[in-house]
Design a protein around this motif. Sequence first.
Motif, PDB file in Angstrom:
ATOM      1  N   THR A 129       0.837  -1.206   0.000  1.00 47.40           N
ATOM      2  CA  THR A 129       0.000   0.000   0.000  1.00 47.40           C
ATOM      3  C   THR A 129       0.873   1.258   0.000  1.00 47.40           C
ATOM      4  N   ASP A 130       0.420   2.292  -0.688  1.00 46.53           N
ATOM      5  CA  ASP A 130       1.042   3.610  -0.574  1.00 46.53           C
ATOM      6  C   ASP A 130       0.461   4.256   0.689  1.00 46.53           C
ATOM      7  N   PHE A 131       1.215   4.266   1.772  1.00 47.60           N
ATOM      8  CA  PHE A 131       0.660   4.650   3.063  1.00 47.60           C
ATOM      9  C   PHE A 131       0.590   6.158   3.282  1.00 47.60           C
ATOM     10  N   VAL A 132       1.268   6.960   2.492  1.00 49.08           N
ATOM     11  CA  VAL A 132       1.203   8.408   2.695  1.00 49.08           C
ATOM     12  C   VAL A 132      -0.218   8.924   2.499  1.00 49.08           C
ATOM     13  N   PRO A 133      -0.894   8.624   1.371  1.00 49.29           N
ATOM     14  CA  PRO A 133      -2.282   9.101   1.251  1.00 49.29           C
ATOM     15  C   PRO A 133      -3.213   8.475   2.286  1.00 49.29           C
ATOM     16  N   VAL A 134      -2.935   7.242   2.693  1.00 51.00           N
ATOM     17  CA  VAL A 134      -3.749   6.627   3.749  1.00 51.00           C
ATOM     18  C   VAL A 134      -3.649   7.440   5.029  1.00 51.00           C
ATOM     19  N   LEU A 135      -2.423   7.803   5.393  1.00 51.08           N
ATOM     20  CA  LEU A 135      -2.213   8.586   6.603  1.00 51.08           C
ATOM     21  C   LEU A 135      -2.846   9.972   6.480  1.00 51.08           C
ATOM     22  N   ARG A 136      -2.706  10.590   5.332  1.00 51.88           N
ATOM     23  CA  ARG A 136      -3.272  11.934   5.172  1.00 51.88           C
ATOM     24  C   ARG A 136      -4.795  11.897   5.305  1.00 51.88           C
ATOM     25  N   ASP A 137      -5.411  10.836   4.842  1.00 49.92           N
ATOM     26  CA  ASP A 137      -6.853  10.707   4.970  1.00 49.92           C
ATOM     27  C   ASP A 137      -7.255  10.496   6.429  1.00 49.92           C
ATOM     28  N   LEU A 138      -6.494   9.682   7.171  1.00 47.72           N
ATOM     29  CA  LEU A 138      -6.801   9.454   8.579  1.00 47.72           C
ATOM     30  C   LEU A 138      -6.569  10.707   9.415  1.00 47.72           C
ATOM     31  N   ILE A 139      -5.566  11.492   9.047  1.00 43.78           N
ATOM     32  CA  ILE A 139      -5.221  12.689   9.821  1.00 43.78           C
ATOM     33  C   ILE A 139      -6.182  13.824   9.518  1.00 43.78           C
ATOM     34  N   GLY A 140      -6.375  14.121   8.260  1.00 42.92           N
ATOM     35  CA  GLY A 140      -7.369  15.113   7.875  1.00 42.92           C
ATOM     36  C   GLY A 140      -6.896  16.551   7.877  1.00 42.92           C
ATOM     37  N   PHE A 141      -5.641  16.813   8.145  1.00 46.38           N
ATOM     38  CA  PHE A 141      -5.086  18.169   8.034  1.00 46.38           C
ATOM     39  C   PHE A 141      -3.653  18.047   7.530  1.00 46.38           C
ATOM     40  N   ASP A 142      -3.119  19.132   7.045  1.00 46.61           N
ATOM     41  CA  ASP A 142      -1.779  19.118   6.474  1.00 46.61           C
ATOM     42  C   ASP A 142      -0.728  19.070   7.583  1.00 46.61           C
TER      43      ASP A 142
END
Length: 542
Positions: free
Chosen positions: A261-274
């Motif tokens: 999995t490409d985990f960077v977009p997964v993490l960004r979705d879970l975090i929800g802010f930059d």
Amino acid sequence: MSKRDTEGFDCDVIIAGAGPVGLTLAIDLGRRGIGCVVLERNSGPTPWPKMDRTNARSMEMFRRIGLADRIRARGYPADNPMDVLLVRRLCDPPLAVLPFPSVAEARRRIAACRDGSLPLEPYQLVSQNDLEPLLREAADELPAVSLRDSSELLSLTQDENGVTAEVADAAGGGSHHVHGRYLIGCDGGRSTVRRALGIGLEGQGGLRELRQVVFGSRDLYAKIRAGKGRHYNFAEPNGSMIIAQGSRREFSLHTNLPADTDFVPVLRDLIGFDCEIEIRHLLTWRYNLLVAERYRLGRVLLAGDSAHLVIPTGGLGMNTGVGDAFDLSWKLAGTLAGWGGPGLLDAYEAERRPVAMFNRDAAGWAAEGVPLWRRYVTPEAVQDGPEQAALIEAFCTCHSRMHNMVGAEWAYSYAGSPLIADEPGNAPVWETSRYEPHARPGVRLPHMWLRDGRPIQDVAGDGYTLLDLGGAEGGSGAATLADAFAALGAPLGVLRLDDPDLRAVYGRRLLLLRPDLHIAWRGERMPDDPLALARRVTGHRS
């Protein structure tokens, strides 16, 4: 190096593995004057966080060797919340919060406690990659300890006098030998030592496979809007959880997603802010509930993950290993010093293996709570309504299993051990999530404050301690026990106190404490044969 005759030996004890358990064992042995060589296959400490919580009982033990404050300085600050949260994303308000006191709040409660129901030390959040360097520093400060990196144990042989370890040379591809009187395998779940002894594992292995994604971020924790805490569980189908490690600049994502999995977009979705995200490591690990069939063969013994593998739920893995180290260190020291009888080391398995079996099952029970609440995770559950209420109730009930294991942490008993005196009605029974202070033989001495503000654990010495709660009043017969210990050459200190609060919790006037502060015997007066008691608790009774 110890002062005993070590001709033909490089050390008293060879320790295979410089993880937290091996290093803790080396430190306590080293401070007792026992010469150790620690062999580590890697070139340095673990670079990634494998564990995050050192529990209260382990912190009590680390206090005994002067490391508690140094450990706390490497982890969460005392005022940082320790809450566990259920969230949609880190940018949203939480769906549910399991509140847990910060270290500072826990200390305030402990300071006010007078009934023995709380430990002396609170828990501490500190990542393994922060803890190990500290333990290495402490080991390096001891002249009796030699830490050798890039030294992989290849094989071992033993006879009635000692153990020879074949060790790979860091350069050149050859090998050399290290000779010790004993060898302790602290070399992890795939233990070379355990396999060399032909010891199998009992239980269930490979129950489930998960990914751990270690990532760094300097600004994530400060920006979290869901609330500050340590564990963030997400109401989404991949079973995701983010752990804020002790530094709060490094994090672990635990997820069912595949390794590619490409985990960077997964993490960004879970975090929800930059925020900054730097993927540092990806690890696949498996759920195991396994305990070694035995802990000793001749002069070779097992401790830590080489002896037991448990699911991390409840944080019972490393902490059980720390308990192994503190149980084993004084037994090895007594055996090597000559005052320990042949039963002293034999009792290591009798005491620690039942604890591992209990903790294995407790960790499994805690892990079973996760799918119980996650089955309520649906698209409707993240919206206000009855589905969300059901999810929250299930989370608070089932997920709390792994965070309320005080009985597993503090209440375990060595009753039934050959080193523990019999008392009518006493049995090695304890509960997973409940602790009721008592002083029946086999349990750790409940923490109590003395009238001068000191904890009783700080007053007890490194050897055996006879606690006489009759104060200056005579007639306890303490001198007869002191004579019996002297005849064996075993260390015994007598501590006389006049304190009704202690008497009320401990239940007897006299308590005999072991070097690990577990209660070996108690009574209103000395037994008729003090030498028999001394022989029993030092391993001389057959």
